[in-house]
Design an enzyme around this catalytic site. Structure first.
Site, mmCIF file in Angstrom:
data_model
loop_
_atom_site.group_PDB
_atom_site.id
_atom_site.type_symbol
_atom_site.label_atom_id
_atom_site.label_comp_id
_atom_site.label_asym_id
_atom_site.label_seq_id
_atom_site.Cartn_x
_atom_site.Cartn_y
_atom_site.Cartn_z
ATOM 1 N N ASP A 1 -26.813 29.153 14.463
ATOM 2 C CA ASP A 1 -25.722 28.295 14.943
ATOM 3 C C ASP A 1 -24.739 29.015 15.856
ATOM 4 O O ASP A 1 -23.651 28.500 16.118
ATOM 5 C CB ASP A 1 -25.031 27.530 13.794
ATOM 6 C CG ASP A 1 -24.859 28.367 12.571
ATOM 7 O OD1 ASP A 1 -24.768 29.584 12.721
ATOM 8 O OD2 ASP A 1 -24.806 27.789 11.469
ATOM 9 N N LYS B 1 -17.513 25.232 12.628
ATOM 10 C CA LYS B 1 -18.299 23.998 12.794
ATOM 11 C C LYS B 1 -18.521 23.345 11.445
ATOM 12 O O LYS B 1 -18.506 23.991 10.399
ATOM 13 C CB LYS B 1 -19.645 24.279 13.477
ATOM 14 C CG LYS B 1 -20.639 25.155 12.699
ATOM 15 C CD LYS B 1 -21.577 24.384 11.766
ATOM 16 C CE LYS B 1 -22.401 25.344 10.914
ATOM 17 N NZ LYS B 1 -22.804 24.849 9.626
HETATM 18 O O1 C5P Z 1 -30.157 32.006 11.683
HETATM 19 P P1 C5P Z 1 -29.259 32.514 10.614
HETATM 20 O O2 C5P Z 1 -29.123 34.017 10.652
HETATM 21 O O3 C5P Z 1 -27.942 31.842 10.565
HETATM 22 O O4 C5P Z 1 -29.981 32.166 9.255
HETATM 23 C C1 C5P Z 1 -29.619 32.765 8.035
HETATM 24 C C2 C5P Z 1 -30.660 32.398 6.996
HETATM 25 O O5 C5P Z 1 -30.561 31.010 6.677
HETATM 26 C C3 C5P Z 1 -32.096 32.614 7.412
HETATM 27 O O6 C5P Z 1 -32.498 33.933 7.153
HETATM 28 C C4 C5P Z 1 -32.831 31.603 6.543
HETATM 29 O O7 C5P Z 1 -32.971 32.087 5.222
HETATM 30 C C5 C5P Z 1 -31.841 30.452 6.466
HETATM 31 N N1 C5P Z 1 -32.105 29.426 7.491
HETATM 32 C C6 C5P Z 1 -33.223 28.613 7.374
HETATM 33 N N2 C5P Z 1 -33.466 27.640 8.306
HETATM 34 C C7 C5P Z 1 -32.621 27.463 9.338
HETATM 35 C C8 C5P Z 1 -31.472 28.272 9.488
HETATM 36 C C9 C5P Z 1 -31.242 29.241 8.539
HETATM 37 O O8 C5P Z 1 -33.995 28.755 6.427
HETATM 38 N N3 C5P Z 1 -32.879 26.501 10.225
#
Ligand code: C5P
Length: 310
Positions: free
Chosen positions: A150, A19
């Site tokens: 995502d 993406k």
């Molecule tokens: O949800 P995901 O595991 O992809 O997120 C990885 C990291 O990216 C989270 O631990 C956070 O530090 C950051 N993140 C964030 N805000 C979001 C998505 C991700 O701060 N909306």
């Protein structure tokens, strides 16, 4: 004559797309450490293929599927997101089953194109079909959201808004076929470090909502109305951590890009092109300037879908 029932497949292969975020608006960090987002996702034509086969124990093997993946800093243990996806699906159905998962990787690792999320989404769909679980879509989306912000979008594909922390996905009408040059980077960039720099630079205090005019531009098949809306709030933070990315953006503009954009949290950069021919020209010019690791892709494409039953 009635058809003979099909035998259960021994293995299932699912393809899931990378993406990009054609718009990424980021607010102030929430109490749970995540940032509220308003984003427009687009699935593009760069894919990982995941094949699952029932097994006694969970395992995952990653193979380099294309030229954009040359370092495999991917765990092969229970921390791997594909294994976590498989276990979450089994737990959801209360079944004690395991599978071996083979990932054929084309999407760069830690590149800002949600490659790990694609693998998780592909594993969910593949195991659902292998084990004939018939998991309702809303359950698959809920399991996906637990795995990462995502992952739900990798199931849905196409072009869609992402709200909440990115996990609430709403499909958008998109009548364009948009062409991009993806400019890869040797060195990965961790998502939390970019969000951390974003907080440090106090970037979150502004109106980060998607403008309705952008949705109108997506509905129109003309590439010329969309460029003014392409935007990524994380770009300043990523350029702060990695000043070389700004030079990459400048080079892409000099090579004919209409507009450049950081992909997700980077370090992959995107050059927006008028059409396929222009995109190939930009990629070839970039190659002449030392940016050899590029791919010409288009979007939107489908989300995770079965490509083989064996
Ligand atoms: O949800 P995901 O595991 O992809 O997120 C990885 C990291 O990216 C989270 O631990 C956070 O530090 C950051 N993140 C964030 N805000 C979001 C998505 C991700 O701060 N909306």
């Amino acid at each position: 004559m009635s058809a003979a029932p099909l035998p259960d497949p021994a293995s299932v292969t699912v393809r899931a797309p990378a993406k990009i975020n054609v718009y990424l608006g980021v607010g102030k960090v929430r109490d749970d450490g995540f940032h509220p987002l308003e984003t427009v996702y687009q699935a593009v034509s760069l894919y990982d293929d995941v094949t699952v086969t029932s097994a006694e124990e969970w395992s995952v093997t990653t193979m380099v599927g294309g030229p954009h993946v040359d370092h495999l800093a991917i765990p092969d243990d229970a921390t791997n997101i594909a294994i976590r996806a498989g276990k979450a699906l089994a737990a959801h159905h209360g079944i004690d089953r395991a599978a071996s998962i083979e990932v054929n990787k084309n999407i760069p690792v830690a590149g800002g194109m949600a490659g790990g999320s694609a693998d998780a989404a592909a594993t969910l769909v593949a195991l659902d079909r292998l084990w004939a679980l018939e998991t309702p879509d809303e359950d698959l989306l809920a399991i996906a959201a637990e795995l990462g912000s995502d992952v739900p979008f990798a199931l849905v594909g196409g072009t869609a808004t992402g709200t909440g922390r990115g996990e609430i996905v709403t499909p958008l009408e998109d009548n364009g076929s948009w062409w991009w040059v993806v400019i890869f980077n040797e060195e990965g960039l961790s998502t939390p470090s970019v969000y951390g720099a974003y907080d440090l630079l106090e970037e979150g205090d502004h109106d980060y909502r998607i403008r309705p005019e952008m949705l109108d531009a997506l509905r129109s098949p003309q590439p010329s109305g969309l460029d003014v809306f392409l935007y990524n709030d994380l770009e300043t933070a990523a350029f702060y951590l990695r000043p070389d990315l700004e030079r990459t953006a400048e080079a892409a503009l000099e090579c004919g890009a209409i507009m450049t954009l950081l992909s997700g949290s980077g370090p992959t950069m995107l050059a927006f092109a008028n059409d396929a021919e222009d995109a190939r020209l930009i990629a070839s010019r970039l190659g002449g300037r030392g940016y050899e690791r590029t791919a010409v892709v288009h979007g939107p494409v489908a989300g995770a879908h079965v490509v083989a039953y064996q």
